[in-house]
Motif scaffolding. Sequence first.
Motif, mmCIF file in Angstrom:
data_model
loop_
_atom_site.group_PDB
_atom_site.id
_atom_site.type_symbol
_atom_site.label_atom_id
_atom_site.label_comp_id
_atom_site.label_asym_id
_atom_site.label_seq_id
_atom_site.Cartn_x
_atom_site.Cartn_y
_atom_site.Cartn_z
ATOM 1 N N GLY A 171 4.053 6.882 4.514
ATOM 2 C CA GLY A 171 3.370 5.629 4.847
ATOM 3 C C GLY A 171 4.173 4.808 5.840
ATOM 4 N N ALA A 172 5.470 4.709 5.627
ATOM 5 C CA ALA A 172 6.339 3.968 6.546
ATOM 6 C C ALA A 172 6.364 4.645 7.916
ATOM 7 C CB ALA A 172 7.747 3.858 5.968
ATOM 8 N N LEU A 173 6.428 5.965 7.932
ATOM 9 C CA LEU A 173 6.414 6.703 9.196
ATOM 10 C C LEU A 173 5.115 6.453 9.951
ATOM 11 C CD1 LEU A 173 7.713 8.716 11.134
ATOM 12 C CD2 LEU A 173 6.735 10.562 9.724
ATOM 13 N N ARG A 174 4.012 6.462 9.248
ATOM 14 C CA ARG A 174 2.713 6.220 9.867
ATOM 15 C C ARG A 174 2.661 4.819 10.490
ATOM 16 N NH1 ARG A 174 -0.996 3.724 11.229
ATOM 17 N NH2 ARG A 174 -3.159 4.233 11.168
ATOM 18 N N LEU A 175 3.154 3.826 9.759
ATOM 19 C CA LEU A 175 3.166 2.456 10.269
ATOM 20 C C LEU A 175 4.079 2.327 11.490
ATOM 21 C CD1 LEU A 175 3.195 0.582 6.871
ATOM 22 C CD2 LEU A 175 1.392 0.427 8.611
ATOM 23 N N ALA A 176 5.231 2.960 11.444
ATOM 24 C CA ALA A 176 6.162 2.900 12.576
ATOM 25 C C ALA A 176 5.551 3.557 13.813
ATOM 26 C CB ALA A 176 7.487 3.565 12.203
ATOM 27 N N LYS A 177 4.910 4.705 13.627
ATOM 28 C CA LYS A 177 4.273 5.375 14.758
ATOM 29 C C LYS A 177 3.194 4.503 15.375
ATOM 30 C CE LYS A 177 3.058 9.696 14.191
ATOM 31 N NZ LYS A 177 2.599 10.959 13.579
ATOM 32 N N ILE A 218 -1.693 14.784 -0.816
ATOM 33 C CA ILE A 218 -2.696 14.954 0.243
ATOM 34 C C ILE A 218 -2.895 13.641 1.001
ATOM 35 C CG2 ILE A 218 -5.171 15.323 0.675
ATOM 36 C CD1 ILE A 218 -4.989 17.502 -1.596
ATOM 37 N N LEU A 219 -2.999 12.524 0.260
ATOM 38 C CA LEU A 219 -3.138 11.221 0.920
ATOM 39 C C LEU A 219 -1.913 10.901 1.777
ATOM 40 C CD1 LEU A 219 -4.763 9.186 -1.995
ATOM 41 C CD2 LEU A 219 -5.836 9.754 0.205
ATOM 42 N N ALA A 220 -0.735 11.246 1.280
ATOM 43 C CA ALA A 220 0.499 11.008 2.044
ATOM 44 C C ALA A 220 0.486 11.798 3.349
ATOM 45 C CB ALA A 220 1.717 11.385 1.196
ATOM 46 N N VAL A 221 0.125 13.062 3.283
ATOM 47 C CA VAL A 221 0.101 13.913 4.479
ATOM 48 C C VAL A 221 -0.986 13.452 5.455
ATOM 49 C CG1 VAL A 221 -0.354 16.269 5.288
ATOM 50 C CG2 VAL A 221 1.150 15.890 3.312
ATOM 51 N N LEU A 222 -2.116 13.001 4.928
ATOM 52 C CA LEU A 222 -3.189 12.518 5.810
ATOM 53 C C LEU A 222 -2.749 11.295 6.622
ATOM 54 C CD1 LEU A 222 -6.386 12.899 3.597
ATOM 55 C CD2 LEU A 222 -5.817 14.159 5.699
ATOM 56 N N MET A 223 -1.819 10.507 6.077
ATOM 57 C CA MET A 223 -1.352 9.334 6.825
ATOM 58 C C MET A 223 -0.640 9.724 8.117
ATOM 59 S SD MET A 223 -0.125 6.460 4.091
ATOM 60 C CE MET A 223 0.779 7.466 2.920
ATOM 61 N N PHE A 235 0.799 -1.229 0.000
ATOM 62 C CA PHE A 235 0.000 0.000 0.000
ATOM 63 C C PHE A 235 0.828 1.275 0.000
ATOM 64 C CE2 PHE A 235 -2.379 -3.313 2.357
ATOM 65 C CZ PHE A 235 -3.302 -3.590 1.362
ATOM 66 N N GLY A 236 2.155 1.136 0.068
ATOM 67 C CA GLY A 236 3.048 2.288 -0.001
ATOM 68 C C GLY A 236 3.853 2.282 -1.283
ATOM 69 N N VAL A 237 4.718 1.288 -1.438
ATOM 70 C CA VAL A 237 5.624 1.247 -2.591
ATOM 71 C C VAL A 237 4.877 0.920 -3.885
ATOM 72 C CG1 VAL A 237 7.652 0.111 -3.581
ATOM 73 C CG2 VAL A 237 7.604 0.675 -1.139
ATOM 74 N N ALA A 238 4.046 -0.134 -3.881
ATOM 75 C CA ALA A 238 3.360 -0.533 -5.119
ATOM 76 C C ALA A 238 2.468 0.583 -5.676
ATOM 77 C CB ALA A 238 2.574 -1.832 -4.901
ATOM 78 N N PRO A 239 1.624 1.231 -4.867
ATOM 79 C CA PRO A 239 0.823 2.334 -5.418
ATOM 80 C C PRO A 239 1.683 3.525 -5.871
ATOM 81 C CG PRO A 239 -0.122 1.590 -3.351
ATOM 82 C CD PRO A 239 1.205 0.917 -3.493
ATOM 83 N N ALA A 240 2.748 3.821 -5.118
ATOM 84 C CA ALA A 240 3.631 4.930 -5.511
ATOM 85 C C ALA A 240 4.271 4.647 -6.867
ATOM 86 C CB ALA A 240 4.699 5.174 -4.442
ATOM 87 N N PHE A 278 5.849 11.010 -5.414
ATOM 88 C CA PHE A 278 6.380 9.648 -5.468
ATOM 89 C C PHE A 278 7.265 9.344 -4.263
ATOM 90 C CE2 PHE A 278 10.036 7.010 -6.952
ATOM 91 C CZ PHE A 278 9.372 5.794 -7.000
ATOM 92 N N ILE A 279 8.046 10.311 -3.833
ATOM 93 C CA ILE A 279 8.948 10.136 -2.686
ATOM 94 C C ILE A 279 8.171 10.193 -1.366
ATOM 95 C CG2 ILE A 279 10.817 11.247 -1.393
ATOM 96 C CD1 ILE A 279 11.921 12.109 -4.218
ATOM 97 N N LEU A 280 7.277 11.167 -1.239
ATOM 98 C CA LEU A 280 6.555 11.355 0.024
ATOM 99 C C LEU A 280 5.626 10.202 0.369
ATOM 100 C CD1 LEU A 280 5.540 15.131 0.115
ATOM 101 C CD2 LEU A 280 7.174 13.931 1.585
ATOM 102 N N PHE A 281 4.958 9.654 -0.636
ATOM 103 C CA PHE A 281 3.918 8.672 -0.346
ATOM 104 C C PHE A 281 4.449 7.457 0.437
ATOM 105 C CE2 PHE A 281 0.775 5.391 -1.061
ATOM 106 C CZ PHE A 281 -0.390 6.070 -0.762
ATOM 107 N N PRO A 282 5.448 6.731 -0.050
ATOM 108 C CA PRO A 282 5.905 5.571 0.734
ATOM 109 C C PRO A 282 6.651 5.958 2.013
ATOM 110 C CG PRO A 282 7.215 5.794 -1.260
ATOM 111 C CD PRO A 282 6.115 6.812 -1.342
ATOM 112 N N ILE A 283 7.336 7.107 2.014
ATOM 113 C CA ILE A 283 8.072 7.520 3.207
ATOM 114 C C ILE A 283 7.108 7.870 4.343
ATOM 115 C CG2 ILE A 283 9.514 9.364 4.175
ATOM 116 C CD1 ILE A 283 11.134 9.254 1.562
#
Length: 163
Positions: free
Chosen positions: A105-111, A149-154, A76-81, A98-103
Motif C-alpha cells: 500500500g505504501a509503495l502504491r501511494l509513493a508511486k 490478492i488485494l495487496a498485489v492488486l495495489m 487504509f493500510g495499517v489499520a485494516p492490516a 499482514f506484512i505485505l498489505f501495508p508495505i
Amino acid sequence: MFSQVAKAVPNLFTMGNLLCGVLSITCNMSGFLEVASLLIFISAIFDLLDGRIARGLKVNSELGVQLDSLADIVSFGVAPALLFHTIAAPSILTSLAFILFPILGALRLAKFNVKPTIGYFSGLPIPAAGLPIAAMAFFSYSNAWITIILAVLMVSPIKVKKL
C-alpha cells in the motif's frame, strides 16, 4: 483571509481521515473490532471529500497531496492490516499477508505521488483495498489469500477509473 481558510479546509478533512485511522487502531487494540472497522469507513468518507473540496475551492497543494498519502497509509493500510491480524488464525500465510498489505500500500501511494495519473489510477487504490478488509473484519472474517490478492492488486499495472 478567505484564501487562507479555504486552503485549510481540505487538510482538515484529511486530518479527519487520519484521526479515524488512528482511532481505528486504538479501538482494535481495545477489542472494539466493529467500531474499528466502522472508523475505517468513516475515514473513506473524509478521504473522498478532501480532494473534491480542494479541487472545488481550487486550493490543491503539494502539502495536501503528501498529507493525504500519509493519512491513507494509516487508515487504509495499517489499520485494516491490524484488524486482519487480530482476527486471523496465526500462520506463516497470515504473517505474510499482514506484512505485505501495508508495505505494498505504501509503495502504491509513493508511486502515485512520484508519477500521478489523470483520469485513472495505476493499481488498485489503497482505500479500495482497505475497505474490503475492514468489511470482512466487521463480520469477524479474515482470509489471508484475499488480503494478499488485494495487496498485489495495489501495485499491479491494472488501470482503475477515478471516481
